[in-house]
Design a protein around this motif. Structure first.
Motif, PDB file in Angstrom:
ATOM      1  N   ILE A 285      46.774  54.359  48.053  1.00  0.00           N
ATOM      2  CA  ILE A 285      45.270  54.429  47.696  1.00  0.00           C
ATOM      3  C   ILE A 285      44.786  53.009  48.374  1.00  0.00           C
ATOM      4  CG2 ILE A 285      45.399  55.443  45.620  1.00  0.00           C
ATOM      5  CD1 ILE A 285      46.022  53.051  44.095  1.00  0.00           C
ATOM      6  N   GLU A 286      44.992  52.799  49.722  1.00  0.00           N
ATOM      7  CA  GLU A 286      44.397  51.511  50.412  1.00  0.00           C
ATOM      8  C   GLU A 286      43.185  51.407  50.602  1.00  0.00           C
ATOM      9  OE1 GLU A 286      47.121  51.028  53.547  1.00  0.00           O
ATOM     10  OE2 GLU A 286      48.686  49.843  52.246  1.00  0.00           O
ATOM     11  N   THR A 287      42.298  50.530  50.721  1.00  0.00           N
ATOM     12  CA  THR A 287      41.145  50.593  51.265  1.00  0.00           C
ATOM     13  C   THR A 287      40.112  51.461  50.390  1.00  0.00           C
ATOM     14  OG1 THR A 287      41.926  50.320  53.460  1.00  0.00           O
ATOM     15  CG2 THR A 287      39.455  50.412  53.377  1.00  0.00           C
ATOM     16  N   ASN A 288      39.987  50.846  49.046  1.00  0.00           N
ATOM     17  CA  ASN A 288      39.070  51.449  48.033  1.00  0.00           C
ATOM     18  C   ASN A 288      38.250  50.224  47.393  1.00  0.00           C
ATOM     19  OD1 ASN A 288      39.237  54.248  48.156  1.00  0.00           O
ATOM     20  ND2 ASN A 288      41.517  54.086  48.156  1.00  0.00           N
ATOM     21  N   PHE A 289      37.750  50.613  46.343  1.00  0.00           N
ATOM     22  CA  PHE A 289      37.077  49.745  45.391  1.00  0.00           C
ATOM     23  C   PHE A 289      37.820  49.394  44.161  1.00  0.00           C
ATOM     24  CE2 PHE A 289      34.174  51.798  48.431  1.00  0.00           C
ATOM     25  CZ  PHE A 289      33.842  50.719  49.164  1.00  0.00           C
ATOM     26  N   ILE A 290      38.859  49.328  43.886  1.00  0.00           N
ATOM     27  CA  ILE A 290      39.620  49.163  42.768  1.00  0.00           C
ATOM     28  C   ILE A 290      39.906  47.526  42.526  1.00  0.00           C
ATOM     29  CG2 ILE A 290      41.812  49.581  41.419  1.00  0.00           C
ATOM     30  CD1 ILE A 290      42.245  52.033  43.400  1.00  0.00           C
ATOM     31  N   SER A 291      39.558  47.336  41.274  1.00  0.00           N
ATOM     32  CA  SER A 291      39.432  45.666  41.021  1.00  0.00           C
ATOM     33  C   SER A 291      40.972  45.325  40.579  1.00  0.00           C
ATOM     34  CB  SER A 291      38.709  45.719  39.623  1.00  0.00           C
ATOM     35  OG  SER A 291      39.084  46.396  38.452  1.00  0.00           O
ATOM     36  N   PRO A 292      41.408  44.158  40.619  1.00  0.00           N
ATOM     37  CA  PRO A 292      42.716  43.700  40.177  1.00  0.00           C
ATOM     38  C   PRO A 292      43.265  44.322  38.880  1.00  0.00           C
ATOM     39  CG  PRO A 292      41.477  41.966  41.414  1.00  0.00           C
ATOM     40  CD  PRO A 292      40.651  42.882  40.983  1.00  0.00           C
ATOM     41  N   PRO A 293      42.622  44.170  37.748  1.00  0.00           N
ATOM     42  CA  PRO A 293      43.134  44.665  36.559  1.00  0.00           C
ATOM     43  C   PRO A 293      43.426  46.238  36.633  1.00  0.00           C
ATOM     44  CG  PRO A 293      41.117  43.218  36.038  1.00  0.00           C
ATOM     45  CD  PRO A 293      41.113  43.336  37.380  1.00  0.00           C
ATOM     46  N   VAL A 294      42.699  46.816  37.168  1.00  0.00           N
ATOM     47  CA  VAL A 294      43.019  48.259  37.321  1.00  0.00           C
ATOM     48  C   VAL A 294      44.281  48.580  38.130  1.00  0.00           C
ATOM     49  CG1 VAL A 294      42.462  50.690  37.939  1.00  0.00           C
ATOM     50  CG2 VAL A 294      40.758  49.029  36.793  1.00  0.00           C
ATOM     51  N   ILE A 308      57.756  57.471  40.997  1.00  0.00           N
ATOM     52  CA  ILE A 308      57.281  56.746  42.383  1.00  0.00           C
ATOM     53  C   ILE A 308      58.017  55.804  43.303  1.00  0.00           C
ATOM     54  CG2 ILE A 308      55.119  55.451  43.294  1.00  0.00           C
ATOM     55  CD1 ILE A 308      54.141  58.039  42.217  1.00  0.00           C
ATOM     56  N   GLU A 309      58.279  56.071  44.391  1.00  0.00           N
ATOM     57  CA  GLU A 309      59.310  54.870  45.279  1.00  0.00           C
ATOM     58  C   GLU A 309      58.359  54.417  46.035  1.00  0.00           C
ATOM     59  OE1 GLU A 309      61.622  57.885  47.373  1.00  0.00           O
ATOM     60  OE2 GLU A 309      62.880  58.536  45.745  1.00  0.00           O
ATOM     61  N   GLU A 310      57.024  54.759  46.298  1.00  0.00           N
ATOM     62  CA  GLU A 310      56.372  53.767  47.441  1.00  0.00           C
ATOM     63  C   GLU A 310      54.926  53.809  46.958  1.00  0.00           C
ATOM     64  OE1 GLU A 310      54.947  53.618  51.875  1.00  0.00           O
ATOM     65  OE2 GLU A 310      56.576  55.108  51.409  1.00  0.00           O
ATOM     66  N   LEU A 311      54.318  52.653  46.556  1.00  0.00           N
ATOM     67  CA  LEU A 311      52.860  52.408  46.185  1.00  0.00           C
ATOM     68  C   LEU A 311      52.100  51.461  47.178  1.00  0.00           C
ATOM     69  CD1 LEU A 311      50.553  52.962  44.077  1.00  0.00           C
ATOM     70  CD2 LEU A 311      51.366  50.843  43.033  1.00  0.00           C
ATOM     71  N   ARG A 312      51.309  52.078  47.865  1.00  0.00           N
ATOM     72  CA  ARG A 312      50.287  51.213  48.603  1.00  0.00           C
ATOM     73  C   ARG A 312      48.794  50.823  48.050  1.00  0.00           C
ATOM     74  NH1 ARG A 312      52.959  50.130  53.074  1.00  0.00           N
ATOM     75  NH2 ARG A 312      54.861  51.360  53.874  1.00  0.00           N
ATOM     76  N   ALA A 313      48.579  49.914  47.856  1.00  0.00           N
ATOM     77  CA  ALA A 313      47.413  49.407  47.163  1.00  0.00           C
ATOM     78  C   ALA A 313      46.812  48.336  47.818  1.00  0.00           C
ATOM     79  CB  ALA A 313      47.446  49.529  45.581  1.00  0.00           C
ATOM     80  N   ALA A 314      46.654  48.051  49.117  1.00  0.00           N
ATOM     81  CA  ALA A 314      46.140  46.627  49.427  1.00  0.00           C
ATOM     82  C   ALA A 314      44.783  47.030  50.160  1.00  0.00           C
ATOM     83  CB  ALA A 314      46.920  46.401  50.728  1.00  0.00           C
ATOM     84  N   ASN A 315      44.018  45.910  50.195  1.00  0.00           N
ATOM     85  CA  ASN A 315      42.699  45.882  50.855  1.00  0.00           C
ATOM     86  C   ASN A 315      41.675  46.483  50.020  1.00  0.00           C
ATOM     87  OD1 ASN A 315      40.584  45.640  52.823  1.00  0.00           O
ATOM     88  ND2 ASN A 315      40.996  47.449  53.969  1.00  0.00           N
ATOM     89  N   GLN A 316      41.684  45.909  48.795  1.00  0.00           N
ATOM     90  CA  GLN A 316      40.799  46.664  47.791  1.00  0.00           C
ATOM     91  C   GLN A 316      39.377  45.611  47.537  1.00  0.00           C
ATOM     92  OE1 GLN A 316      41.313  49.348  46.421  1.00  0.00           O
ATOM     93  NE2 GLN A 316      43.366  49.507  47.151  1.00  0.00           N
ATOM     94  N   ARG A 317      38.557  45.770  46.704  1.00  0.00           N
ATOM     95  CA  ARG A 317      37.411  45.205  46.413  1.00  0.00           C
ATOM     96  C   ARG A 317      37.753  43.547  46.432  1.00  0.00           C
ATOM     97  NH1 ARG A 317      33.991  46.922  41.329  1.00  0.00           N
ATOM     98  NH2 ARG A 317      35.728  46.005  40.527  1.00  0.00           N
ATOM     99  N   SER A 318      38.441  43.273  45.651  1.00  0.00           N
ATOM    100  CA  SER A 318      39.020  41.925  45.681  1.00  0.00           C
ATOM    101  C   SER A 318      40.209  41.569  46.662  1.00  0.00           C
ATOM    102  CB  SER A 318      39.314  41.330  44.369  1.00  0.00           C
ATOM    103  OG  SER A 318      39.683  39.900  44.080  1.00  0.00           O
ATOM    104  N   GLN A 319      39.860  40.692  47.726  1.00  0.00           N
ATOM    105  CA  GLN A 319      41.187  40.299  48.593  1.00  0.00           C
ATOM    106  C   GLN A 319      42.107  39.600  47.902  1.00  0.00           C
ATOM    107  OE1 GLN A 319      41.227  41.735  51.466  1.00  0.00           O
ATOM    108  NE2 GLN A 319      39.591  42.666  51.627  1.00  0.00           N
ATOM    109  N   VAL A 320      41.612  38.635  46.929  1.00  0.00           N
ATOM    110  CA  VAL A 320      42.660  37.582  46.391  1.00  0.00           C
ATOM    111  C   VAL A 320      42.758  38.295  45.035  1.00  0.00           C
ATOM    112  CG1 VAL A 320      42.950  35.446  45.571  1.00  0.00           C
ATOM    113  CG2 VAL A 320      41.756  35.876  47.914  1.00  0.00           C
TER     114      VAL A 320
END
Length: 439
Positions: A285-294, A308-320
């Protein structure tokens, strides 16, 4: 007493104005409760020190109050008279004109060097002799070779010796690849920017959204990898329909939703679906508009499914993500024994190290379990596949005491339902000790 009364009267009006311009509640009660309250009586019971402390608690950002009442500075001087703004500005301008400028130490003259010019000190004869002694004597053969070498050969030699600062990038790479030096570039040559390579644009994702949703709802066994990457304008209703069908699906293993505009509301639906799904192995789910709490909620949902063996969730709305969010993700990952790969940008070294160590432990444990399964498969075969196995004559002829005919093997089940293969000969029975078994 007159000044005290004036001060109290001013404070009273100030407090009343502040109360009416604040929110509709004060200390958890409606402002209508304080309508019958006699503020003047309460202020008359305060001392001058308490009134000054009360005045300091006025909100300085309240634009409805005059600046004189929002300023925390208190002047104890007596007023010298009424304020005349015009006379004050004239006085400031007059004082600025009458104040002389600071004189310069030396006046500026064009073309004249100001100050003392630096001259390098002369070296003594001893220092010059020491520098001459440093010269390296390479021998006549090497000196002759270097004197007769061309500029391209010297550049190649510098590249071999690793003198990167003596050449530009084109010269260095040409020397390493043995392509010959570029024409027109010497020691002082300027490298021009190279034209970027034209890469063809990625083809559009032509996945039929409605068709794949129906396949997920119908649990189609042919659909194991669903890719919606880079598909624009997917409505939230279609996302919700897909996520509602995920818990009942038993064949989908890979779900890719990169750059599809996922929001927090839809991602929360995905987290609820992950808790009940038992077949999904990879989620992107990379490159979307998901906030850190979600994101934390998604990682937490993996603890219930354990598939789930692999989860990719980088590059969201908040970089930090922040220290608190990263520590929560770290604790959730450390409690997950099935996660093998995590695609998230963690800023803090502690979180990165702990997550990497735990994922490596999960990978090692998964590899050990696979080895144990393979070893068990070689030792114990399924009952359905166990039949009499004939030993070829070529193998039986290698035994110390060859038999004239091949010996058949049979399946024997012990009292504890342990299956083993033994030769079907009267000399070797299932009760034969292990140390007497020649196999």
């Amino acid at each position: 007493m007159g000044d005290g009364e004036n001060g109290r009267r001013t404070s009273s009006s100030t407090t009343t104005t502040t109360m009416t311009t604040q929110a509709s509640k004060l200390y958890g009660k409606d402002l209508s409760v304080y309508d019958d309250l006699d503020v003047d009586t309460l202020l008359s019971q305060l001392s001058p020190e308490e009134i000054s402390l009360l005045a300091k608690e006025v909100d300085p950002d309240d634009n409805l109050l005059p600046p004189s009442q929002r300023c925390g500075y208190e002047c104890d001087k007596e007023p010298t008279g009424p304020l005349d703004r015009k006379k004050l500005i004239e006085h400031i301008n007059k004082q600025a004109l009458e104040t002389p400028d600071r004189p310069e130490a030396k006046p500026f003259v064009a073309g004249v060097v100001r100050g003392k010019k630096w001259v390098a000190p002369e070296q003594s004869q001893q220092e010059r002799d020491a520098e001459e002694q440093i010269a390296i004597d390479m021998g006549d053969e090497y000196e002759h070779a270097l004197n007769d070498a061309t500029q391209e050969e010297i550049i190649d030699l510098a590249a071999i010796l690793g003198f990167h600062s003596m050449m530009n990038q084109d010269q260095y790479h040409a020397s390493l690849l043995n392509k010959g030096q570029p024409i027109g570039l010497g020691w002082d040559g300027i490298t021009k920017s190279t034209q970027p390579k034209a890469y063809p644009a990625e083809p559009p994702n032509l996945t039929d959204i409605d068709k794949t949703i129906r396949q997920v709802q119908e649990d189609d066994h042919t659909l194991t990898d669903l890719n919606w990457n880079n598909i624009k304008n997917i409505s939230d209703e279609k996302f919700e329909t897909l996520f509602d069908a995920l818990p009942e699906n038993t064949h989908l293993e890979v779900l890719s939703l990169t750059n599809t505009g996922l929001t927090d509301r839809v991602a929360s639906k995905l987290a609820d679906a992950l808790e009940r799904n038992q077949t999904l192995r990879v989620l992107n789910i990379e490159t979307n508009f998901i906030s850190p709490p979600v994101v934390v909620k998604l990682v937490k949902a993996l603890l219930k499914s354990r598939t789930i063996e692999e989860l990719r969730a980088a590059n969201q709305r908040s970089q930090v993500l922040g220290n608190k969010i990263e520590m929560e993700i770290t604790q959730l990952v450390e409690a997950n024994p099935s996660l093998l790969r995590l695609g998230l940008h963690l800023e803090y070294n502690d979180a990165r190290h702990r997550v990497a160590s735990h994922l490596q432990r999960n990978i090692d444990r998964r590899r050990r379990e696979a080895q144990e399964v393979r070893c068990a498969a070689t030792i114990r075969l399924p009952r359905a596949s166990l039949k009499k196995i004939e030993v070829p004559e070529s193998i039986s002829s290698l035994s110390p005491s060859p038999s004239p005919s091949p010996q058949p093997f049979t399946l024997v089940t012990d009292e504890d339902n342990t299956e083993s293969i033994v030769p079907s000969s009267p000399e070797l029975s299932p009760s034969t000790p292990a140390d007497e078994n020649p196999f």
